[in-house]
Design an enzyme around this catalytic site. Structure first.
Site, PDB file in Angstrom:
ATOM      1  N   ASP A  11     -30.708  -3.431  11.713  1.00  0.00           N
ATOM      2  CA  ASP A  11     -31.851  -4.643  11.593  1.00  0.00           C
ATOM      3  C   ASP A  11     -31.349  -5.686  11.839  1.00  0.00           C
ATOM      4  O   ASP A  11     -31.358  -6.542  10.968  1.00  0.00           O
ATOM      5  CB  ASP A  11     -32.624  -4.166  10.816  1.00  0.00           C
ATOM      6  CG  ASP A  11     -33.883  -5.011  11.251  1.00  0.00           C
ATOM      7  OD1 ASP A  11     -34.183  -5.812  12.406  1.00  0.00           O
ATOM      8  OD2 ASP A  11     -35.112  -4.405  10.677  1.00  0.00           O
ATOM      9  N   TYR A 228     -36.550  -7.257  -1.913  1.00  0.00           N
ATOM     10  CA  TYR A 228     -36.726  -6.763  -0.576  1.00  0.00           C
ATOM     11  C   TYR A 228     -36.518  -7.499   0.023  1.00  0.00           C
ATOM     12  O   TYR A 228     -36.625  -8.749   0.280  1.00  0.00           O
ATOM     13  CB  TYR A 228     -38.447  -6.479  -0.927  1.00  0.00           C
ATOM     14  CG  TYR A 228     -38.838  -5.622   0.890  1.00  0.00           C
ATOM     15  CD1 TYR A 228     -38.135  -4.405   0.729  1.00  0.00           C
ATOM     16  CD2 TYR A 228     -39.463  -6.480   1.156  1.00  0.00           C
ATOM     17  CE1 TYR A 228     -38.555  -3.358   2.158  1.00  0.00           C
ATOM     18  CE2 TYR A 228     -40.458  -5.261   2.795  1.00  0.00           C
ATOM     19  CZ  TYR A 228     -39.303  -3.495   2.475  1.00  0.00           C
ATOM     20  OH  TYR A 228     -39.730  -3.372   4.129  1.00  0.00           O
ATOM     21  N   LYS A 231     -35.795  -2.014   5.083  1.00  0.00           N
ATOM     22  CA  LYS A 231     -36.049  -0.534   4.963  1.00  0.00           C
ATOM     23  C   LYS A 231     -34.412  -0.211   4.827  1.00  0.00           C
ATOM     24  O   LYS A 231     -33.784  -0.861   6.224  1.00  0.00           O
ATOM     25  CB  LYS A 231     -37.056   0.118   5.017  1.00  0.00           C
ATOM     26  CG  LYS A 231     -37.310   1.630   4.163  1.00  0.00           C
ATOM     27  CD  LYS A 231     -37.388   1.166   2.441  1.00  0.00           C
ATOM     28  CE  LYS A 231     -37.266   2.179   1.735  1.00  0.00           C
ATOM     29  NZ  LYS A 231     -37.178   2.184   0.343  1.00  0.00           N
TER      30      LYS A 231
HETATM   31  P1  13P Z   1     -44.063 -10.585   5.950  1.00  0.00           P
HETATM   32  O1  13P Z   1     -44.018 -11.298   5.047  1.00  0.00           O
HETATM   33  O2  13P Z   1     -42.092 -10.855   6.206  1.00  0.00           O
HETATM   34  O3  13P Z   1     -44.706 -10.716   7.420  1.00  0.00           O
HETATM   35  O4  13P Z   1     -43.236  -9.124   5.419  1.00  0.00           O
HETATM   36  C1  13P Z   1     -44.227  -7.406   6.469  1.00  0.00           C
HETATM   37  C2  13P Z   1     -43.259  -6.793   6.370  1.00  0.00           C
HETATM   38  O5  13P Z   1     -43.175  -6.629   7.075  1.00  0.00           O
HETATM   39  C3  13P Z   1     -42.628  -6.751   5.357  1.00  0.00           C
HETATM   40  O6  13P Z   1     -41.176  -6.411   6.031  1.00  0.00           O
HETATM   41  P1  13P Z   2     -37.726  -2.400   8.597  1.00  0.00           P
HETATM   42  O1  13P Z   2     -36.930  -2.167   7.012  1.00  0.00           O
HETATM   43  O2  13P Z   2     -37.461  -1.654   9.848  1.00  0.00           O
HETATM   44  O3  13P Z   2     -37.076  -3.850   9.095  1.00  0.00           O
HETATM   45  O4  13P Z   2     -38.907  -2.543   8.133  1.00  0.00           O
HETATM   46  C1  13P Z   2     -39.919  -2.812   6.977  1.00  0.00           C
HETATM   47  C2  13P Z   2     -41.028  -3.178   7.362  1.00  0.00           C
HETATM   48  O5  13P Z   2     -41.499  -3.566   5.406  1.00  0.00           O
HETATM   49  C3  13P Z   2     -41.715  -2.969   8.057  1.00  0.00           C
HETATM   50  O6  13P Z   2     -43.739  -2.731   7.152  1.00  0.00           O
HETATM   51 MG    MG Z   3     -36.030  -0.690  10.355  1.00  0.00          MG
HETATM   52 MG    MG Z   4     -37.464  -5.253  10.489  1.00  0.00          MG
END
Ligand code: 13P
Ligand code: 13P
Ligand code: MG
Ligand code: MG
Length: 381
Positions: A11, A228, A231
């Site tokens: 990603d 983190y 994912k």
């Molecule tokens: P942010 O704090 O980057 O908005 O995280 C939320 C999210 O989507 C986790 O990857």
């Molecule tokens: P991705 O791992 O697909 O970037 O998603 C992160 C996330 O936290 C979405 O809610």
């Molecule tokens: Mg992803």
């Molecule tokens: Mg992502």
């Protein structure tokens, strides 16, 4: 001639948020891959996407873990990241955990599934690619494809599959793996792969001749990064037909959705929805988790495809059931079991919140219980 099929994914930026990739980023990755093909590093490459992840499906003759192939993927992701940054896409370069390439992308963020084989008279393969989930999402379908005769009729009917398959199962925390031969050790296999938070299937081999049948990416982003970042969003390669399960037997487990980890902030359980390439756009609560199936015929190292295999109305019911399951789980909000259990939340952003509150807990005179598995406090007669 031995051929290697390498699928390397990352990603490197989301459009919008974590929902999909941007066409300009994908075009840049493709451009670098094409240049690698012209230079002779690889024989062929197909670039596919699922949600906000990009995978390079590559054929070559350099074997697994080949530095020049990993470097090509790394360079493509770095170049794509530059485009993502220029558009201020979300999480540009998200999965690239280091600035410098050091021989192999494993441990640097991207997910990798690779296998080497002698190309058969006809070589059909399927590359599965999922978003908003973990490598353990493949445990259940791999069990059904290669060890469950109720799913794969060939295990019973086809003499070339009748001896069964051996699973290589890895403990993601120790990095150690065990080989388990089915059907004889089926129950032992299930002891481990049912525990999806710890064990993942790494590869599957045919018992009769040891030929490789499947290979999965097992990289866990949070364990590599120590925090983190996103994912894992894994890939899986499965060979089909002539002594391996038929294409339809390989796709069949996805006809009934099941629950996997990784939805919203990597912190929730959700149904894995099999979708066409066009529908691989997780938007509702950043999900629910998606999986695509890209089919290829390999011809002298060339990738004939991809064929979008879940683009079939026969999977509509699975999609609808997944949407119903998603509704049901969303009713549960931030409560378990929609939210992952505390052991799993350790690998999300939640510990930072807990850290702030930890000194507020005061002793209220209740006896302290021993943690499960500590051995303390157990009754011995
Ligand atoms: P942010 O704090 O980057 O908005 O995280 C939320 C999210 O989507 C986790 O990857
Ligand atoms: P991705 O791992 O697909 O970037 O998603 C992160 C996330 O936290 C979405 O809610
Ligand atoms: Mg992803
Ligand atoms: Mg992502």
């Amino acid at each position: 001639m031995k051929l290697t099929l390498s699928v390397i994914k990352a990603d490197i930026g989301g459009f919008v948020g974590h929902s999909t990739t941007h066409p300009e980023v994908v075009a840049k990755v493709r451009e670098v891959a094409e240049a690698g093909k012209e230079k002779g590093t690889i024989l062929d490459c197909s670039v596919i996407t699922c949600g906000d992840d990009i995978a390079m499906v590559m054929t070559h003759t350099h074997g697994v873990d080949a530095e020049r192939v990993h470097k090509l993927a790394w360079d493509a992701f770095i170049a794509g990241t530059e485009v993502a940054k220029s558009l201020k896409l979300y999480g540009a370069g998200q999965d690239l955990l280091s600035d410098a390439f050091s021989g192999n992308v494993k441990g640097m963020g991207p997910g990798v599934a690779e296998m080497e084989f002698e190309e058969r008279k006809s070589e059909p393969v399927i590359v599965f690619f999922a978003d908003k989930t973990a490598p353990s999402a493949w445990n259940l379908p791999l069990y059904e494809m290669f060890a469950d005769p109720m799913n794969t009729a060939g295990l019973v009917i086809d003499p070339s599959m009748h001896d069964g398959f051996t699973f290589e199962v890895m403990d993601v925390y120790s990095g150690k793996a065990i080989l388990l031969k089915t059907p004889a050790e089926l129950y032992d296999l299930l002891v481990f792969i049912g525990a999806t938070s710890r064990y993942v299937v790494r590869a599957v081999y045919r018992n009769s001749d040891g030929e490789i049948a499947a290979a999965a990416s097992t990289q866990k982003l949070s364990l590599m990064a120590g925090r983190y970042v996103g994912k894992d969003d894994p890939v899986l390669i499965v060979r089909a037909q002539s002594g391996f399960p038929a294409v339809g037997e390989i796709l069949e487990p996805f006809g009934r959705p099941w629950l996997v980890e990784g939805w919203m902030r990597g912190s929730h359980t959700g149904p894995l929805m099999p979708v066409s390439f066009a529908q691989a756009k997780p938007t509702r609560f950043d999900g629910p988790p998606r999986v695509i199936a890209a089919g290829y015929q390999i011809c002298e190292g060339r990738l004939i495809g991809p064929n979008d295999l879940f683009d079939d109305p026969a999977f509509d019911v699975a999609r609808e059931r997944a949407a119903h399951l998603a509704n049901f789980l969303r009713r549960q909000g931030i409560f378990e079991p929609h939210r992952l259990p505390p052991e799993e939340m350790e690998y999300t952003t939640l510990p930072k919140v807990l850290e702030k509150l930890k000194d507020r807990f005061k002793d209220v005179g209740e006896p302290e219980a021993k943690a499960p598995g500590s051995g303390e406090g157990e009754v011995h007669e």
